[in-house]
Write an enzyme that holds these catalytic residues in place. Structure first.
Site, PDB file in Angstrom:
ATOM      1  CG  ASP A 108      -1.859  -1.197   1.236  1.00  0.00           C
ATOM      2  OD1 ASP A 108      -2.217  -1.690   0.145  1.00  0.00           O
ATOM      3  OD2 ASP A 108      -2.206  -1.651   2.338  1.00  0.00           O
ATOM      4  CE  LYS A 111       2.404  -2.644  -4.237  1.00  0.00           C
ATOM      5  NZ  LYS A 111       2.138  -2.170  -2.868  1.00  0.00           N
ATOM      6  CD  GLN A 169       0.754  -8.936  -2.563  1.00  0.00           C
ATOM      7  OE1 GLN A 169       1.369  -9.495  -3.459  1.00  0.00           O
ATOM      8  NE2 GLN A 169      -0.539  -8.686  -2.680  1.00  0.00           N
ATOM      9  N   GLY A 222      -4.492  -4.438  -3.708  1.00  0.00           N
ATOM     10  CA  GLY A 222      -5.521  -3.429  -3.932  1.00  0.00           C
ATOM     11  C   GLY A 222      -4.804  -2.156  -4.342  1.00  0.00           C
ATOM     12  CG  HIS A 223      -2.214  -2.071  -6.942  1.00  0.00           C
ATOM     13  ND1 HIS A 223      -1.316  -2.595  -7.829  1.00  0.00           N
ATOM     14  CD2 HIS A 223      -1.878  -2.592  -5.735  1.00  0.00           C
ATOM     15  CE1 HIS A 223      -0.486  -3.399  -7.187  1.00  0.00           C
ATOM     16  NE2 HIS A 223      -0.810  -3.421  -5.920  1.00  0.00           N
TER      17      HIS A 223
HETATM   18  P1  GDP Z   1      -0.705   0.212  -3.560  1.00  0.00           P
HETATM   19  O1  GDP Z   1      -1.301  -1.050  -3.056  1.00  0.00           O
HETATM   20  O2  GDP Z   1       0.763   0.270  -3.332  1.00  0.00           O
HETATM   21  O3  GDP Z   1      -1.051   0.503  -4.993  1.00  0.00           O
HETATM   22  O4  GDP Z   1      -1.321   1.376  -2.689  1.00  0.00           O
HETATM   23  P2  GDP Z   1      -2.879   1.564  -2.296  1.00  0.00           P
HETATM   24  O5  GDP Z   1      -3.604   2.087  -3.466  1.00  0.00           O
HETATM   25  O6  GDP Z   1      -3.401   0.343  -1.635  1.00  0.00           O
HETATM   26  O7  GDP Z   1      -2.755   2.624  -1.153  1.00  0.00           O
HETATM   27  C1  GDP Z   1      -2.202   3.891  -1.372  1.00  0.00           C
HETATM   28  C2  GDP Z   1      -3.260   4.938  -1.024  1.00  0.00           C
HETATM   29  O8  GDP Z   1      -2.673   6.201  -0.985  1.00  0.00           O
HETATM   30  C3  GDP Z   1      -4.364   5.038  -2.063  1.00  0.00           C
HETATM   31  O9  GDP Z   1      -5.559   5.397  -1.440  1.00  0.00           O
HETATM   32  C4  GDP Z   1      -3.877   6.163  -2.981  1.00  0.00           C
HETATM   33  O10 GDP Z   1      -4.923   6.823  -3.667  1.00  0.00           O
HETATM   34  C5  GDP Z   1      -3.240   7.069  -1.980  1.00  0.00           C
HETATM   35  N1  GDP Z   1      -2.113   7.864  -2.438  1.00  0.00           N
HETATM   36  C6  GDP Z   1      -1.108   7.519  -3.290  1.00  0.00           C
HETATM   37  N2  GDP Z   1      -0.186   8.505  -3.352  1.00  0.00           N
HETATM   38  C7  GDP Z   1      -0.620   9.480  -2.538  1.00  0.00           C
HETATM   39  C8  GDP Z   1      -0.074  10.738  -2.137  1.00  0.00           C
HETATM   40  O11 GDP Z   1       0.999  11.157  -2.541  1.00  0.00           O
HETATM   41  N3  GDP Z   1      -0.814  11.452  -1.249  1.00  0.00           N
HETATM   42  C9  GDP Z   1      -2.007  11.035  -0.748  1.00  0.00           C
HETATM   43  N4  GDP Z   1      -2.653  11.807   0.109  1.00  0.00           N
HETATM   44  N5  GDP Z   1      -2.540   9.843  -1.081  1.00  0.00           N
HETATM   45  C10 GDP Z   1      -1.845   9.085  -1.958  1.00  0.00           C
HETATM   46  P1  IMO Z   2      -0.859  -4.222  -2.180  1.00  0.00           P
HETATM   47  O1  IMO Z   2      -0.439  -4.747  -3.525  1.00  0.00           O
HETATM   48  C1  IMO Z   2      -0.934  -4.645   2.147  1.00  0.00           C
HETATM   49  C2  IMO Z   2      -0.962  -8.713   3.767  1.00  0.00           C
HETATM   50  C3  IMO Z   2      -2.231  -9.149   4.480  1.00  0.00           C
HETATM   51  C4  IMO Z   2      -1.643 -10.108   5.493  1.00  0.00           C
HETATM   52  C5  IMO Z   2      -0.513 -10.780   4.702  1.00  0.00           C
HETATM   53  C6  IMO Z   2      -0.899 -12.122   4.083  1.00  0.00           C
HETATM   54  O2  IMO Z   2      -2.168  -3.530  -2.198  1.00  0.00           O
HETATM   55  O3  IMO Z   2       0.234  -3.448  -1.552  1.00  0.00           O
HETATM   56  P2  IMO Z   2      -2.405 -12.791   1.994  1.00  0.00           P
HETATM   57  O4  IMO Z   2      -3.856 -12.556   1.716  1.00  0.00           O
HETATM   58  O5  IMO Z   2      -1.492 -12.238   0.960  1.00  0.00           O
HETATM   59  O6  IMO Z   2      -2.102 -14.225   2.310  1.00  0.00           O
HETATM   60  O7  IMO Z   2      -2.130 -11.989   3.364  1.00  0.00           O
HETATM   61  O8  IMO Z   2      -0.167  -9.888   3.675  1.00  0.00           O
HETATM   62  N1  IMO Z   2      -1.170  -8.205   2.396  1.00  0.00           N
HETATM   63  C7  IMO Z   2      -1.119  -6.922   2.053  1.00  0.00           C
HETATM   64  N2  IMO Z   2      -0.954  -5.803   2.817  1.00  0.00           N
HETATM   65  N3  IMO Z   2      -1.018  -4.524   0.815  1.00  0.00           N
HETATM   66  C8  IMO Z   2      -1.149  -5.623   0.045  1.00  0.00           C
HETATM   67  O9  IMO Z   2      -1.118  -5.566  -1.311  1.00  0.00           O
HETATM   68  C9  IMO Z   2      -1.241  -6.884   0.656  1.00  0.00           C
HETATM   69  N4  IMO Z   2      -1.403  -8.134   0.198  1.00  0.00           N
HETATM   70  C10 IMO Z   2      -1.341  -8.943   1.268  1.00  0.00           C
HETATM   71  O10 IMO Z   2      -2.879  -8.079   5.098  1.00  0.00           O
HETATM   72  O11 IMO Z   2      -1.043  -9.404   6.541  1.00  0.00           O
HETATM   73 MG    MG Z   3      -2.856  -1.676  -1.790  1.00  0.00          MG
END
Ligand code: GDP
Ligand code: IMO
Ligand code: MG
Length: 433
Positions: free
Chosen positions: A18, A21, A228, A45-46
């Site tokens: 999170d 990416k 991840q 979850g992106h």
């Molecule tokens: P990922 O799994 O690495 O793709 O990241 P996620 O999408 O799960 O979580 C990142 C969160 O931060 C999302 O809600 C994005 O919309 C948000 N986000 C990404 N870059 C920024 C930033 O520079 N500032 C803020 N406020 N939110 C951001």
């Molecule tokens: P993105 O791509 C954050 C965590 C789960 C749990 C552990 C194992 O959005 O960054 P799993 O379902 O993979 O067997 O769970 O890994 N986890 C993540 N945490 N971002 C993710 O993906 C994750 N994918 C798995 O919360 O702790």
């Molecule tokens: Mg994510």
């Protein structure tokens, strides 16, 4: 071929996932010919925000918003066909078609019993919960290693698919009914449903290793999208509180079927602070007012599960570990805007472990749980930075914070991000892709 023709960039989660990416993949995808996911499944979850509109992706690569790029789910991924088909539909409803999507015939299928077993295993662990996303990712990779997995390409041969499914369910149903006291699965129901789902995507299934190799050799721009993060890596993360794949850059060649030398640049995606969803050690974790402020300002709730993310300060020990096992040529510092208005910002520089200062991550959870963070503190800034377009426009203390992160990790910053929108991305090094 001429190696100087290679133009690839890997986007890698450097912490606990999170980090942003999806946002950065979408950003670079605007000039990419190919965008490739190499590991994980719909546990990812992106989030991508384009002109204020938010999209959430779990399995389709984040390059889908560029109609000219080819999006590839490579062999290292595990694919839930229900999710894939519903995500394709969701994208179509939003005006993005997936005709440029390709799915590896060697990627493993997440089947309904994987999801059920994931859920039941978590319940069974009780006090030792991993906090998985319950998407069946672990049980699916378990079958892959056990050599009983069923791959996407197996669906081209319905008879063989049924044979393997029958053999697997014979054992899985015993486990479900006798050990877990749960209902068994029907071979016929899964068979019918999955052949129907497969019908909807089968034209997209191919040998993606061939596809990617040809693209790289032709000098195409290939972007690899991580899922991840390194601290969730099966080998290098906080085992057993990890995922079941290898999110680090080192697994790209295996996950795609390409040579290691084809990865030219690796951008480590780094949150300006730290979060973790799920259980497991987190030395720089904080609770209380500042943590709540960061959680609310950064909307730190899971994209997949909606769970509140745990909050902590930037951890330099973790980042050095992450750098060592994943090799970043530069870093993207994300969510910098979330730190605005904090009087002081802390950075964990070392751990205190059994009275000693250490700067590495111990291998066992028992040892890691004993590590106490040693923090250094820097001054914050109050100016709104969400609209800055250049590094120069940043307040002095924000510049100092970035410089400090770069110095302690020992890697240049090629980009920083000041908001969720694609437009809120400031590229410092225009040469990286
Ligand atoms: P990922 O799994 O690495 O793709 O990241 P996620 O999408 O799960 O979580 C990142 C969160 O931060 C999302 O809600 C994005 O919309 C948000 N986000 C990404 N870059 C920024 C930033 O520079 N500032 C803020 N406020 N939110 C951001
Ligand atoms: P993105 O791509 C954050 C965590 C789960 C749990 C552990 C194992 O959005 O960054 P799993 O379902 O993979 O067997 O769970 O890994 N986890 C993540 N945490 N971002 C993710 O993906 C994750 N994918 C798995 O919360 O702790
Ligand atoms: Mg994510």
């Amino acid at each position: 071929m001429q190696e100087d023709k290679i133009r690839t960039l890997a986007v890698v989660g450097s912490q606990w996932g999170d980090e942003g990416k999806g946002k950065i993949t979408d950003y670079f995808a605007q000039s990419a010919d190919y965008v490739v996911r190499w590991a994980g499944g719909d546990n990812a979850g992106h989030t991508i925000v384009i002109g204020g509109k938010k999209y959430k992706l779990s399995i389709v690569p984040s390059g889908v918003f560029n109609p000219n790029s080819m999006n590839v789910i490579a062999n290292g991924c595990v694919v839930n066909l229900r999710k894939l088909v519903s995500e394709i539909k969701y994208l179509a409803e939003n005006g993005y078609d997936c005709k440029n999507l390709r799915i590896s015939n060697r990627a493993h299928l997440i089947l309904p019993y994987h999801m059920k077993i994931d859920e039941l295993q978590e319940e069974y662990r009780q006090g030792d919960l991993i906090g998985t996303t319950k998407k069946g990712v672990g049980p699916c990779y378990q079958d892959k290693a056990e050599r009983i997995g069923i791959r996407v390409g197996d669906l081209f041969g319905p008879e063989n698919f049924k044979k393997r499914l029958t053999a697997n369910l014979k054992f899985k149903n015993e486990l479900l009914t006798k050990f877990f006291n749960a209902d068994p699965f029907s071979v016929q129901e899964i068979y019918d449903e999955y052949l129907e789902l497969f019908n909807q995507i089968k034209d997209l299934v191919t040998d993606t290793s061939l596809l990617i190799n040809n693209a790289i050799k032709a000098g195409k721009k290939v972007l690899f999208e991580g899922a991840q993060g390194v601290m969730l890596d099966l080998d290098h993360g906080t085992y057993p509180f990890v995922t079941s794949s290898n999110p680090s850059a080192a697994s790209i060649p295996t996950g795609c079927g390409i040579a290691p030398r084809y990865i030219s640049n690796v951008i480590g995606i780094v949150k300006a602070y730290n979060t973790r969803v799920g259980t497991g050690p987190f030395p720089s974790e904080i609770t209380g007012e500042v943590a709540d402020y960061i959680r609310e300002t950064g909307h730190e709730y899971g994209t997949v599960s909606g769970r509140a993310r745990r909050i902590g300060w930037f951890d330099a020990v973790l980042m050095k570990h992450s750098l060592r096992v994943s090799g970043y040529t530069s870093m993207a510092i994300m969510l910098l805007d979330v730190l605005t208005s904090l009087d002081k910002i802390k950075i964990c520089t070392k751990y205190r472990y059994q009275g000693q200062e250490i700067d590495y991550i111990p291998s066992t959870i028992a040892e890691y749980n004993q590590c106490q963070p040693i923090f250094t503190e820097v001054d914050g800034w109050t100016e709104d930075i969400s609209q800055v377009k250049t590094y120069e426009e940043l307040p002095t203390n924000a510049k100092k914070y970035l410089a400090k992160l770069s110095e302690i990790v020992g890697v240049p910053i090629s980009l920083f991000s000041v908001g969720p929108d694609r437009a809120q991305t400031i590229l410092i090094d225009k040469e990286i892709f």
